[in-house]
Design a protein around this motif. Structure first.
Motif, PDB file in Angstrom:
ATOM      1  N   LYS A   1      38.203 -61.967  93.792  1.00 21.51           N
ATOM      2  CA  LYS A   1      37.082 -62.548  94.517  1.00 21.51           C
ATOM      3  C   LYS A   1      37.224 -64.063  94.575  1.00 21.51           C
ATOM      4  O   LYS A   1      37.824 -64.664  93.693  1.00 21.51           O
ATOM      5  CB  LYS A   1      35.764 -62.168  93.848  1.00 21.51           C
ATOM      6  N   PHE A   2      36.661 -64.664  95.637  1.00 22.45           N
ATOM      7  CA  PHE A   2      36.684 -66.117  95.768  1.00 22.45           C
ATOM      8  C   PHE A   2      35.405 -66.593  96.449  1.00 22.45           C
ATOM      9  O   PHE A   2      34.651 -65.811  97.021  1.00 22.45           O
ATOM     10  CB  PHE A   2      37.921 -66.591  96.537  1.00 22.45           C
ATOM     11  N   THR A   3      35.193 -67.897  96.355  1.00 16.81           N
ATOM     12  CA  THR A   3      34.073 -68.571  97.004  1.00 16.81           C
ATOM     13  C   THR A   3      34.649 -69.631  97.933  1.00 16.81           C
ATOM     14  O   THR A   3      35.662 -70.260  97.614  1.00 16.81           O
ATOM     15  CB  THR A   3      33.172 -69.243  95.942  1.00 16.81           C
ATOM     16  N   PHE A   4      34.012 -69.825  99.091  1.00 22.58           N
ATOM     17  CA  PHE A   4      34.481 -70.850 100.015  1.00 22.58           C
ATOM     18  C   PHE A   4      34.616 -72.170  99.259  1.00 22.58           C
ATOM     19  O   PHE A   4      33.716 -72.572  98.533  1.00 22.58           O
ATOM     20  CB  PHE A   4      33.511 -71.028 101.171  1.00 22.58           C
ATOM     21  N   GLY A   5      35.741 -72.821  99.443  1.00 22.23           N
ATOM     22  CA  GLY A   5      36.088 -74.043  98.725  1.00 22.23           C
ATOM     23  C   GLY A   5      37.263 -73.818  97.795  1.00 22.23           C
ATOM     24  O   GLY A   5      37.941 -74.767  97.425  1.00 22.23           O
ATOM     25  N   ASP A   6      37.508 -72.539  97.425  1.00 22.00           N
ATOM     26  CA  ASP A   6      38.633 -72.202  96.540  1.00 22.00           C
ATOM     27  C   ASP A   6      39.956 -72.230  97.298  1.00 22.00           C
ATOM     28  O   ASP A   6      40.007 -71.990  98.499  1.00 22.00           O
ATOM     29  CB  ASP A   6      38.463 -70.786  95.954  1.00 22.00           C
ATOM     30  N   GLN A   7      41.027 -72.508  96.545  1.00 26.19           N
ATOM     31  CA  GLN A   7      42.387 -72.279  97.032  1.00 26.19           C
ATOM     32  C   GLN A   7      42.722 -70.838  96.645  1.00 26.19           C
ATOM     33  O   GLN A   7      42.655 -70.491  95.476  1.00 26.19           O
ATOM     34  CB  GLN A   7      43.382 -73.242  96.362  1.00 26.19           C
TER      35      GLN A   7
END
Length: 188
Positions: free
Chosen positions: A161-167
């Motif tokens: 999972k990721f959040t906008f702003g992550d690489q």
């Protein structure tokens, strides 16, 4: 649910003969039904553009001759599925070939941008279908809340999972999700 080849062929024939309808962006076949998809909103298309740009910049180094491209169909007649992913990575040469759609074995990555109107399709049905097709990577981007999931083989057992702003690492590629935008008020 898979359908037999004759039923899929008939559904495909019907889908190919449907007239263009304003507001309909694509036609898919899944679970023995023809599904008409709504045309995407601008921020949906912006996400596809930004992701394609990033992937196409990296592909010469990781997979020479491959492109990140939006607008092609993906067909698995054995599963009875016709999908129109928002973006796919595949050999550019396949666009010069015969046939109306890409085959799963040609595709390294599918990307779907979640719509407000039918998020379950991307989170459930397409995860199931793309895994069954053997697509190595599925990047799911959700502008509703600025999150996403990277699904990887085998059978998408790996889910990051990721959040906008992550690489974000997707196979051999790195995606800068700070370039993505959430949906604004009033978008569908």
């Amino acid at each position: 649910m898979s359908i037999d080849a004759a039923t899929f062929a008939r559904l495909r024939e019907i889908a190919d003969q449907l007239p263009q309808v304003p507001g309909i962006g694509a036609i898919e076949i899944a679970d023995g039904q023809i599904v008409m998809m709504m045309s995407p909103v601008k921020r949906h298309e912006y996400a596809i553009f930004r992701l394609a740009r990033q992937l196409n910049a990296q592909l010469p180094d990781t997979h020479s001759g491959y492109i990140a491209y939006a607008g092609a169909d993906l067909e698995d007649s054995g599963l009875g599925r016709l999908r129109r992913p928002d973006l796919m990575v595949f050999p550019e040469a396949t666009l010069r070939g015969e046939g109306p759609a890409l085959l799963p074995q040609e595709v390294l990555l599918v990307v779907e941008i979640v719509s407000k109107s039918n998020p379950e399709n991307d989170y459930e049905n397409k995860v199931r279908d793309y895994a069954a097709m053997g697509i190595p990577h599925y990047l799911l981007v959700d502008p509703r809340d600025g999150t996403g999931i990277v699904h990887s083989e085998p059978k998408y057992a790996s889910r990051e999972k990721f959040t906008f702003g992550d690489q974000v690492t997707v196979g051999p590629w790195t995606i800068d999700t700070s370039e993505l935008m959430t949906y604004g008020p009033g978008t569908t």
